[in-house]
Write an enzyme that holds these catalytic residues in place. Structure first.
Site, PDB file in Angstrom:
ATOM      1  N   GLN A  52       0.830  -1.214   0.000  1.00  0.00           N
ATOM      2  CA  GLN A  52       0.000   0.000   0.000  1.00  0.00           C
ATOM      3  C   GLN A  52       0.863   1.262   0.000  1.00  0.00           C
ATOM      4  O   GLN A  52       0.659   2.162  -0.825  1.00  0.00           O
ATOM      5  CB  GLN A  52      -0.922   0.011   1.231  1.00  0.00           C
ATOM      6  CG  GLN A  52      -1.893   1.178   1.243  1.00  0.00           C
ATOM      7  CD  GLN A  52      -2.475   1.475   2.628  1.00  0.00           C
ATOM      8  OE1 GLN A  52      -1.995   0.953   3.637  1.00  0.00           O
ATOM      9  NE2 GLN A  52      -3.484   2.316   2.673  1.00  0.00           N
ATOM     10  N   ARG A  74       7.108 -10.184  -4.694  1.00  0.00           N
ATOM     11  CA  ARG A  74       6.325 -10.470  -5.909  1.00  0.00           C
ATOM     12  C   ARG A  74       6.908  -9.708  -7.087  1.00  0.00           C
ATOM     13  O   ARG A  74       7.686  -8.778  -6.900  1.00  0.00           O
ATOM     14  CB  ARG A  74       4.869  -9.987  -5.724  1.00  0.00           C
ATOM     15  CG  ARG A  74       4.122 -10.648  -4.617  1.00  0.00           C
ATOM     16  CD  ARG A  74       2.800  -9.946  -4.389  1.00  0.00           C
ATOM     17  NE  ARG A  74       2.942  -8.664  -3.730  1.00  0.00           N
ATOM     18  CZ  ARG A  74       2.051  -7.679  -3.809  1.00  0.00           C
ATOM     19  NH1 ARG A  74       0.971  -7.815  -4.543  1.00  0.00           N
ATOM     20  NH2 ARG A  74       2.235  -6.543  -3.160  1.00  0.00           N
ATOM     21  N   TYR A 108       2.193  -8.383  16.022  1.00  0.00           N
ATOM     22  CA  TYR A 108       2.662  -7.245  15.214  1.00  0.00           C
ATOM     23  C   TYR A 108       3.188  -6.125  16.117  1.00  0.00           C
ATOM     24  O   TYR A 108       4.247  -5.548  15.872  1.00  0.00           O
ATOM     25  CB  TYR A 108       1.490  -6.767  14.357  1.00  0.00           C
ATOM     26  CG  TYR A 108       1.721  -5.560  13.489  1.00  0.00           C
ATOM     27  CD1 TYR A 108       2.585  -5.593  12.402  1.00  0.00           C
ATOM     28  CD2 TYR A 108       1.019  -4.375  13.730  1.00  0.00           C
ATOM     29  CE1 TYR A 108       2.750  -4.480  11.586  1.00  0.00           C
ATOM     30  CE2 TYR A 108       1.173  -3.267  12.914  1.00  0.00           C
ATOM     31  CZ  TYR A 108       2.044  -3.324  11.848  1.00  0.00           C
ATOM     32  OH  TYR A 108       2.196  -2.221  11.036  1.00  0.00           O
ATOM     33  N   LYS A 117       6.870  -4.535  16.481  1.00  0.00           N
ATOM     34  CA  LYS A 117       7.142  -3.103  16.295  1.00  0.00           C
ATOM     35  C   LYS A 117       7.950  -2.521  17.454  1.00  0.00           C
ATOM     36  O   LYS A 117       8.871  -1.744  17.241  1.00  0.00           O
ATOM     37  CB  LYS A 117       5.830  -2.325  16.100  1.00  0.00           C
ATOM     38  CG  LYS A 117       5.182  -2.563  14.742  1.00  0.00           C
ATOM     39  CD  LYS A 117       6.116  -2.164  13.601  1.00  0.00           C
ATOM     40  CE  LYS A 117       5.513  -2.330  12.235  1.00  0.00           C
ATOM     41  NZ  LYS A 117       6.503  -2.164  11.153  1.00  0.00           N
TER      42      LYS A 117
HETATM   43  C1  AKB Z   1      -2.537  -2.161  10.806  1.00  0.00           C
HETATM   44  O1  AKB Z   1      -3.740  -1.894  10.966  1.00  0.00           O
HETATM   45  O2  AKB Z   1      -2.020  -3.247  11.136  1.00  0.00           O
HETATM   46  C2  AKB Z   1      -1.641  -1.088  10.240  1.00  0.00           C
HETATM   47  C3  AKB Z   1      -0.984  -0.290  11.309  1.00  0.00           C
HETATM   48  C4  AKB Z   1      -1.743   0.714  12.069  1.00  0.00           C
HETATM   49  O3  AKB Z   1       0.179  -0.469  11.547  1.00  0.00           O
HETATM   50  N1  AKB Z   1      -2.388  -0.237   9.363  1.00  0.00           N
END
Ligand code: AKB
Length: 313
Positions: A12, A36, A142, A146
């Site tokens: 994106q 890709r 995630y 981070k």
């Molecule tokens: C997600 O929703 O995982 C991402 C972000 C806020 O890092 N758009």
């Protein structure tokens, strides 16, 4: 002229960033890479492109060295919602990809931009006007990636002098390439659904506020931070930045100014809702404003107008 390698260039942010960077630094000075093939994306086809799986550190190093790049913008990552379904794969991709980017930039003595996210906060973080420095105990894979990434980038800067820089991105809204697997994706889908069907079923509950930003501001923030005077950067990894904070109802109300019959329903998806509930309602980006002049231009009104126009074309 600066030469830049972008990972995750077909994603994106990557798709639009490569086009933007090529306008600024010249077509041949921006090397787009992705796992890709570039054939899937028109914008990225106009300049150099290499297939790169970011978990292959040797290949990343060789490509960066052969092309004599001055900076890596490392965007390849698995986003929050999909990372909850595939936590081990998320750890592998997000952490090994970053370590390879850090090692490559360390060995070559070049700059690294590695984005963090509002996901780096958790339910014990202050929810309103979340400060730059605060509690970071995220409950998602995630988010854990981070926070670890922010710390690693600071570590490589302090220990090896790598010029690492990063921002904590909010949800990014755009019309060119759809996001994939994020918790904030609904705020992009709602605009497409409004134009295509006149109605949308939100997976995120009404009253759930998350920070958002329109793509042009996100792109500008990357360049602005990469070009900022290093002496002014006291919080390199990573700066809170935001442009707006809204819930689904507020976005729908803004859409109805242009499409009065637009209908918003709810079919809440528990995984995404739990993640969204653990993130801040709004973050404080005053440190980014003070240290490198960050200032978003788009708000909900101007973004909605532009999104609807662009999607409707
Ligand atoms: C997600 O929703 O995982 C991402 C972000 C806020 O890092 N758009």
């Amino acid at each position: 002229m600066k030469k830049i390698l972008v990972t995750g260039a077909l994603g994106q942010i990557g798709t639009e960033l490569v086009i933007y960077l090529r306008k600024l630094y010249g077509e041949t000075n921006v090397l787009a890479t992705d796992i890709r093939s570039a054939g899937m994306n028109k914008g990225t086809e106009s300049g150099p492109f290499e297939i790169l799986d970011v978990t292959d550190g040797e290949k990343m190093f060789q490509i960066a060295k052969q092309n004599k790049v001055d900076a890596i913008i490392h965007l390849a990552a698995m986003l929050s919602a999909i990372a909850e379904q595939k936590p081990l794969l998320a750890w592998h991709l997000n952490m090994n990809g970053l370590i390879n980017a850090l090692e490559t930039t360390k060995e070559l003595g070049i700059q690294l931009f590695a984005p963090s996210s509002i996901a780096a906060f958790g339910s014990t973080t202050p929810k309103e006007k979340t400060p730059q420095n605060t509690i970071q105990r995220p409950e998602t894979m995630y988010g854990i990636n981070k926070v670890a990434g922010e710390l690693l980038c600071d570590y490589y800067h302090a220990k090896y002098g790598v010029d690492t820089r990063g921002v904590r991105f909010p949800g990014i809204i755009s019309f060119m390439t759809p996001p994939g697997g994020g918790t904030t994706d609904y705020a992009v889908e709602i605009y497409y659904a409004a134009i295509e069907r006149g109605r949308y079923e939100s997976v995120i509950e009404k009253g759930t506020y998350m920070d958002m930003m329109y793509m042009p501001d996100a792109l500008h923030s990357i360049i602005q931070l990469m070009e900022a005077n290093p002496e002014k950067l006291n919080h390199r990894n990573a700066y809170n930045i935001t442009a707006m904070s809204h819930d689904p109802e507020e976005i729908a109300t803004e859409i109805r100014k242009h499409i009065p019959t637009f209908v918003l329903d709810y079919k809440v998806e528990p995984t995404r809702q739990v993640i969204a509930d653990s993130w801040p309602n709004s973050i404080d980006d005053s440190t980014a404003r003070e240290e490198w002049g960050f200032c978003a231009k788009y708000n909900l009104e101007t973004m909605t107008l532009d999104m609807l126009n662009k999607i409707g074309q």
